[in-house]
Design a protein around this motif. Structure first.
Motif, mmCIF file in Angstrom:
data_model
loop_
_atom_site.group_PDB
_atom_site.id
_atom_site.type_symbol
_atom_site.label_atom_id
_atom_site.label_comp_id
_atom_site.label_asym_id
_atom_site.label_seq_id
_atom_site.Cartn_x
_atom_site.Cartn_y
_atom_site.Cartn_z
ATOM 1 N N ARG A 167 0.837 -1.205 0.000
ATOM 2 C CA ARG A 167 0.000 0.000 0.000
ATOM 3 C C ARG A 167 0.873 1.257 0.000
ATOM 4 O O ARG A 167 0.517 2.272 -0.596
ATOM 5 C CB ARG A 167 -0.892 -0.026 1.254
ATOM 6 C CG ARG A 167 -1.875 1.109 1.324
ATOM 7 C CD ARG A 167 -2.632 1.071 2.643
ATOM 8 N NE ARG A 167 -3.660 2.096 2.678
ATOM 9 C CZ ARG A 167 -4.298 2.475 3.785
ATOM 10 N NH1 ARG A 167 -4.000 1.908 4.938
ATOM 11 N NH2 ARG A 167 -5.209 3.414 3.741
ATOM 12 N N GLN A 221 -7.362 -2.787 -7.859
ATOM 13 C CA GLN A 221 -6.792 -3.386 -6.643
ATOM 14 C C GLN A 221 -7.835 -4.316 -6.047
ATOM 15 O O GLN A 221 -8.497 -3.972 -5.073
ATOM 16 C CB GLN A 221 -6.404 -2.288 -5.646
ATOM 17 C CG GLN A 221 -5.354 -1.335 -6.194
ATOM 18 C CD GLN A 221 -4.921 -0.279 -5.165
ATOM 19 O OE1 GLN A 221 -4.947 -0.510 -3.955
ATOM 20 N NE2 GLN A 221 -4.510 0.878 -5.646
ATOM 21 N N ASP A 243 -6.774 -7.434 -1.012
ATOM 22 C CA ASP A 243 -5.749 -7.222 0.010
ATOM 23 C C ASP A 243 -5.193 -8.595 0.364
ATOM 24 O O ASP A 243 -5.925 -9.449 0.860
ATOM 25 C CB ASP A 243 -6.386 -6.552 1.236
ATOM 26 C CG ASP A 243 -5.359 -6.228 2.322
ATOM 27 O OD1 ASP A 243 -4.214 -6.724 2.246
ATOM 28 O OD2 ASP A 243 -5.712 -5.476 3.239
ATOM 29 N N ILE A 271 -0.263 -0.832 6.821
ATOM 30 C CA ILE A 271 0.204 -1.171 5.471
ATOM 31 C C ILE A 271 0.118 -2.685 5.274
ATOM 32 O O ILE A 271 0.403 -3.452 6.186
ATOM 33 C CB ILE A 271 1.684 -0.734 5.291
ATOM 34 C CG1 ILE A 271 1.851 0.785 5.456
ATOM 35 C CG2 ILE A 271 2.264 -1.230 3.968
ATOM 36 C CD1 ILE A 271 1.258 1.629 4.358
ATOM 37 N N ARG A 304 -1.119 -5.540 -1.734
ATOM 38 C CA ARG A 304 -2.332 -5.740 -2.528
ATOM 39 C C ARG A 304 -2.013 -6.437 -3.837
ATOM 40 O O ARG A 304 -0.936 -6.231 -4.410
ATOM 41 C CB ARG A 304 -2.986 -4.386 -2.875
ATOM 42 C CG ARG A 304 -3.063 -3.405 -1.726
ATOM 43 C CD ARG A 304 -4.091 -3.903 -0.718
ATOM 44 N NE ARG A 304 -3.832 -3.359 0.621
ATOM 45 C CZ ARG A 304 -4.524 -2.376 1.168
ATOM 46 N NH1 ARG A 304 -5.488 -1.806 0.499
ATOM 47 N NH2 ARG A 304 -4.254 -1.971 2.402
#
Ligand code: ATP
Ligand code: MG
Length: 218
Positions: free
Chosen positions: A73, A86, A89, A183, A186
């Motif tokens: 990120r 994106q 995650d 953070i 991704r």
């Protein structure tokens, strides 16, 4: 036959993405730490991997030189994310972006006074936005690494850097004084490739999503 190109950086991202790829049935043919090759084949004839610098991953995917990739990120915020999907995650590369100062630096006082602050960082864009949202004047100094040195040498008052255990800060007599954001890494995808190579791409994204869920449940 359509091919898929996957951009990854060596080190942490590669190491932590590997188990997720394995859960999706994808295995690189070589270890990038051992090989000097920058294009690595996999057990799937239609998938290859590009080994690029962490901060270059979004660029390769944005321009379609890679169809998909994995980026932190932190890197995505500096890049801006233009021309990228994106979708996922991956919950790897977890750390936080934080403001750190030399131990003994009067951070509270300096926030209160609202004077100018010299900030050294690799993350100029994120740092600028953070201090501007706080209404603080920050003079940003761009560095490419070893940011811990900046407050110790008088280059800057504070740094903005990634922190996980805090051991590197501690070893250099620095303390984190403010968290900016959590953070993680991704999955990023080129939108045109997603359309054109949907048959190849969608099952891979779904398998990675499943791997992330399983890892979370474990
Ligand atoms: P380069 O070596 O090309 O300058 P880099 O040093 O940023 O790039 P890495 O240190 O491998 O490369 O970091 C890659 C990514 O891993 C970062 O962009 C970040 O998202 C994540 N990361 C970095 N440091 C940590 C950390 N301490 N803990 C967890 N994740 C981290
Ligand atoms: Mg590095």
């Amino acid at each position: 036959m359509t091919t898929l190109t996957f951009a990854l950086s060596k080190g942490r991202i590669f190491d932590e993405t590997l188990p997720l790829l394995a859960a999706a049935g994808l295995h690189p043919a070589e270890d990038p730490e051992q090989s000097r090759k920058l294009i690595i084949g996999t057990n799937m004839a239609h998938v290859s991997m590009l080994i690029v610098r962490a901060s270059d991953v979004p660029t390769y995917v944005q321009y379609g030189a890679a169809d998909l990739g994995v980026a932190g990120r932190d890197v995505l915020l500096e890049h801006g994310g233009e021309g990228l999907y994106q979708p996922l995650d991956l919950e790897i590369g977890q750390c936080r972006m934080a403001v750190a100062t030399r131990r003994g630096f009067d951070w509270a006082g300096s926030v209160q006074r609202g004077g100018r602050l010299r900030v050294a960082t690799k993350y100029v864009r994120t740092a600028r936005e953070h201090f501007s949202a706080k209404g603080m004047h920050a003079d940003l100094i761009k560095l490419y690494g070893s940011m811990e040195l900046a407050p110790l040498t008088g280059l800057a008052d504070v740094i903005v850097d990634l922190v996980s255990s805090g051991n590197t800060l501690k070893a250099n007599d620095l303390v984190a004084v403010e968290d900016i954001m959590p953070i993680s890494s991704r999955l990023i995808v080129n939108p045109a490739a997603l359309k054109l190579k949907r048959d190849r791409m969608q099952p891979l994204i779904a398998a990675l999503a499943r791997a992330v869920r399983e890892r979370r449940a474990a």
